[in-house]
Design an enzyme around this catalytic site. Structure first.
Site, PDB file in Angstrom:
ATOM      1  N   LYS A  81       0.811  -1.210   0.000  1.00 45.38           N
ATOM      2  CA  LYS A  81       0.000   0.000   0.000  1.00 45.38           C
ATOM      3  C   LYS A  81       0.852   1.271   0.000  1.00 45.38           C
ATOM      4  CE  LYS A  81      -0.062   0.769   4.709  1.00 45.38           C
ATOM      5  NZ  LYS A  81      -0.515   0.866   6.014  1.00 45.38           N
ATOM      6  N   THR A  82       2.003   1.226   0.665  1.00 46.25           N
ATOM      7  CA  THR A  82       2.863   2.407   0.632  1.00 46.25           C
ATOM      8  C   THR A  82       3.316   2.658  -0.797  1.00 46.25           C
ATOM      9  OG1 THR A  82       3.631   1.762   2.814  1.00 46.25           O
ATOM     10  CG2 THR A  82       4.836   3.511   1.718  1.00 46.25           C
ATOM     11  N   ASP A 114      -3.551   7.499   5.201  1.00 48.58           N
ATOM     12  CA  ASP A 114      -3.056   6.146   5.431  1.00 48.58           C
ATOM     13  C   ASP A 114      -3.617   5.622   6.754  1.00 48.58           C
ATOM     14  OD1 ASP A 114      -1.643   3.874   5.089  1.00 48.58           O
ATOM     15  OD2 ASP A 114       0.314   4.709   5.598  1.00 48.58           O
ATOM     16  N   GLU A 115      -3.656   4.330   6.937  1.00 47.29           N
ATOM     17  CA  GLU A 115      -4.138   3.718   8.187  1.00 47.29           C
ATOM     18  C   GLU A 115      -5.510   4.272   8.584  1.00 47.29           C
ATOM     19  OE1 GLU A 115      -2.365   1.338   9.260  1.00 47.29           O
ATOM     20  OE2 GLU A 115      -0.219   1.807   9.254  1.00 47.29           O
ATOM     21  N   GLN A 131      -6.650  -4.574  10.766  1.00 45.01           N
ATOM     22  CA  GLN A 131      -5.516  -4.044  11.509  1.00 45.01           C
ATOM     23  C   GLN A 131      -5.895  -2.863  12.385  1.00 45.01           C
ATOM     24  OE1 GLN A 131      -1.517  -4.024   9.629  1.00 45.01           O
ATOM     25  NE2 GLN A 131      -2.586  -4.645   7.772  1.00 45.01           N
ATOM     26  N   ARG A 148       3.879  -9.351  10.433  1.00 41.32           N
ATOM     27  CA  ARG A 148       5.145  -8.603  10.370  1.00 41.32           C
ATOM     28  C   ARG A 148       6.262  -9.481   9.819  1.00 41.32           C
ATOM     29  NH1 ARG A 148       3.194  -4.676   9.342  1.00 41.32           N
ATOM     30  NH2 ARG A 148       1.337  -5.942   9.381  1.00 41.32           N
TER      31      ARG A 148
END
Length: 641
Positions: free
Chosen positions: A31-32, A219-220, A250, A602
């Site tokens: 996504k980044t 974002d997020e 998340q 992660r």
DNA sequence: GGAGTTGGCGTGATG
DNA sequence: CGCCAACTCC
């Protein structure tokens, strides 16, 4: 621009620039990459000015990384583009416009949780409420949740008139807010709240920023609260070019007001929104992803999605159950050494994640014994240290002498013979006269009951501050810091101290000094104001530099957005992870599970889950049971040791 | 006014 | 176990 390296969905998300867009981005789905390409695409292909773009991230670190990656993608510099956190974006807007809000001045300071707690304690004292019945931390979280919901002290009072205890909370909230204003201070929540108020009540300012930010990205998004949602909707109302990225799986910050509904209702809130799902994971092995999918499947009310990967099956997960936390730590560190040798991995390839900061200590000890270099994210922060806060308080007073809280902190630090009793009298006088304590220092003759010696010391203190204020006009921050240390006698006190603690305190002060030098090198805006703001908005994760190779230890929360080849999740026990506190509500248990999901995802290559049969917490030893989250992973994916 | 001691209490994650 | 308020003593 080269969009070939993106997959179909990613590409779609990049080129869909007009109108609302919701990107569901699973863990490790790039996504980044999409966001940075999208920004570059807007600028290079669509000819949008960088200054017309606003990109909001969760941490300063994420913002910095995004800036760097955007810069790398483009020929022109993105320096005048706003890529920042909610809080620093708001700080920027408020610095320019806060005077349009009644009762706030341009040189406001930002109160951290330490300052907040002190203020609450003052409130309790004045209102004669018991700290036992109103623990400051609880009070603060009630106030903070209210502010997230944009419930002002007045509204809070109205809402809770009928509830005896809540009405008292309302009293505290009201007084707390008054005190903040008196200190010309904003807490973290105020930064957002006041920005929304500013925009909502000032059509011209709103229009200005709506016109400026023609393209907005967040974002997020799953971790935004109501107030942040409000801010974004206000800004995006004009052009409607709002792109949000997030993953409902998340969402791990509901305890601080994050509302998962923001992302789930996006399509309703912004009509005509396009939805794109990124489901291909590029980060983890099939096994790891499989485990993650199985765990998160136990949650209800998710948007259906299924992460998949073309990566190999990889190694089995390992679950190690030691006899106690010492053995657990021993296993983790031994395994790190073993993999270092056998697979020639570097220390930076490893991360140990845990639910609570307290768990780090024993692992830390074991690292020292084995000589493993490590760094710890979070926990006790550099800027939380007493001596650092003292010196910062001096700077704050210089910048804004009417800030009573900071002034009280330093008026007798180092010791200059001004005791608590005297300070109270001084404060009382200020209160009656409606002045700040600093002003009261000029009216000492009028105050009775302070002895002559203390008065003399107060005059000297006043002179010191005035002197330093004058110096601040011409000196650089680093130079000013040196003068503060010298003239206040702080340095002398440190030098005279004999215990070993003084040595590290002196080190910390030197560290602050180099932070100031660094700041002046890197920033165009070298005012004291902006230095203080930077310090206030900095979080620990921002300091995570990867220059020297070391093992990283941090909480599962801090790990969001990061990735490591080998990940250990320690303390996989009922009551610890999931936390005891989440048992009473399904919603909270689901959030714990999402945290587990974040933890698992992660890992790129290897994932270890560890637990201890017996654990000592705060002096109490108890037997444990293995976490339900371990059991939610199919047995054939895990090897037990 | 200040330094040192004691006893009680809470102890999840954060910008 | 560590912190902080309250207390004691100089």
């Amino acid at each position: 621009m080269d969009l070939d390296q993106l997959n179909k969905e990613q590409r779609e998300a990049v080129v869909h620039t007009e109108g609302p867009l919701l990107i569901f981005a699973g863990a490790g789905s790039g996504k980044t990459r999409v966001l940075t390409h999208r920004i570059a695409y807007l600028i290079e292909e669509k000819g949008i000015y960088p200054s017309n773009i606003l990109a909001i991230t969760f941490t300063n670190k994420a913002a910095r990384e995004m800036k760097e990656r955007v810069d790398k993608l483009m020929d022109i510099s993105a320096s005048n583009m706003w890529i920042s956190t909610f809080h620093s974006a708001c700080a920027k807007i408020l610095r320019m416009n806060i005077e349009r809000l009644p009762e706030y001045k341009k040189n406001f300071v930002i109160f951290d949780s330490d300052d907040q707690e002190k203020i609450v304690k003052e409130c309790l004292k004045e209102l004669n409420y018991n700290e036992k019945n109103f623990p400051p931390r609880n009070v603060l979280s009630v106030i903070s949740r209210a502010k997230d919901q944009m419930i002002t002290a007045e509204k809070f009072m109205e809402k809770n008139m009928s509830d005896f205890k809540m009405r008292k909370f309302a009293d505290i909230y009201k007084l707390y807010q008054d005190k903040l204003k008196k200190n010309n201070a904003l807490d973290f929540d105020d930064m957002l709240l006041k920005t929304v108020e500013l925009l909502a009540y000032n059509e011209d300012i709103l229009k200005h920023y709506q016109d400026k930010f023609k393209y907005i990205m967040v974002d997020e998004y799953q971790d935004t609260n109501y107030c942040q949602y409000k801010l974004i909707s206000l800004l995006a109302r004009q052009h409607k070019n709002l792109c949000v990225v997030g993953d409902d799986d998340q969402c791990i910050y509901s305890w601080r007001g994050a509302d998962i509904g923001n992302i789930l209702n996006f399509e309703k809130d912004f009509s005509g929104a396009k939805v794109i799902k990124l489901e291909q994971n590029y980060r983890s092995t099939k096994t790891i992803l499989d485990a993650a999918n199985h765990v998160i499947k136990c949650n209800y009310g998710r948007k259906s999605k299924n992460l998949w990967t073309e990566n190999g099956v990889g190694k089995s997960l390992i679950h190690y159950n030691g006899s106690d936390e010492r053995e657990e730590a021993d296993f983790i560190t031994a395994e790190i050494e073993r993999l270092g040798m056998e697979e020639t991995r570097e220390y930076r390839d490893f991360a140990v994640l845990y639910r609570t900061n307290a768990q780090s200590r024993i692992i830390e000890e074991m690292c020292m014994t084995r000589g493993i270099p490590y760094k710890i994210v979070g926990g006790f922060k550099f800027y939380d240290r007493k001596e650092v806060k003292d010196i910062i308080a001096y700077l704050r007073v210089i910048q804004n002498p009417t800030g009573d809280l900071s002034l009280k902190r330093i008026i007798n630090v180092p010791k200059r013979g001004i005791g608590i009793a005297s300070i109270e009298k001084l404060e009382n006088h200020a209160k009656v006269a409606g002045d700040s304590i600093f002003d009261a220092l000029l009216e000492l003759e009028e105050i009775e009951g302070i002895n002559a010696k203390a008065k003399k010391n107060m005059r000297e203190f006043y002179r010191l501050i005035v002197e330093l204020m004058a110096m601040s006009e011409t000196l650089s921050i680093a130079e000013l810091l040196k003068e503060v240390l010298e003239r206040s006698g702080y340095l002398k006190e440190l030098e005279d101290g004999e215990d070993e603690a003084t040595e590290s305190r002196a080190d910390n002060i030197r560290e602050l000094l180099s932070a100031a030098i660094e700041f002046e090198k890197k920033n165009e805006d070298r005012t004291l104001e902006s230095f203080l703001e930077k310090l206030a908005l900095m979080s620990d994760i921002d300091n995570l530099d990867s220059s020297k190779s070391a093992l990283t230890m941090m909480t599962l929360h801090s790990a969001k957005g990061l990735e490591y080849p080998v990940v250990f999740i320690a303390g996989m026990e009922e009551g610890l992870f999931p936390s005891q506190r989440s048992y009473f509500e399904d919603k909270q248990m689901e959030e714990e599970r999402r945290l587990m999901y974040v933890g698992i995802t992660r890992a790129k290559e290897k994932l270890y889950l560890t637990s201890a049969f017996e654990r000592t917490i705060y002096g109490h030893t108890t037997y444990t049971t293995v976490s339900q989250f371990v059991k939610e992973i199919p047995k054939d994916l895990i090897t037990r040791i």
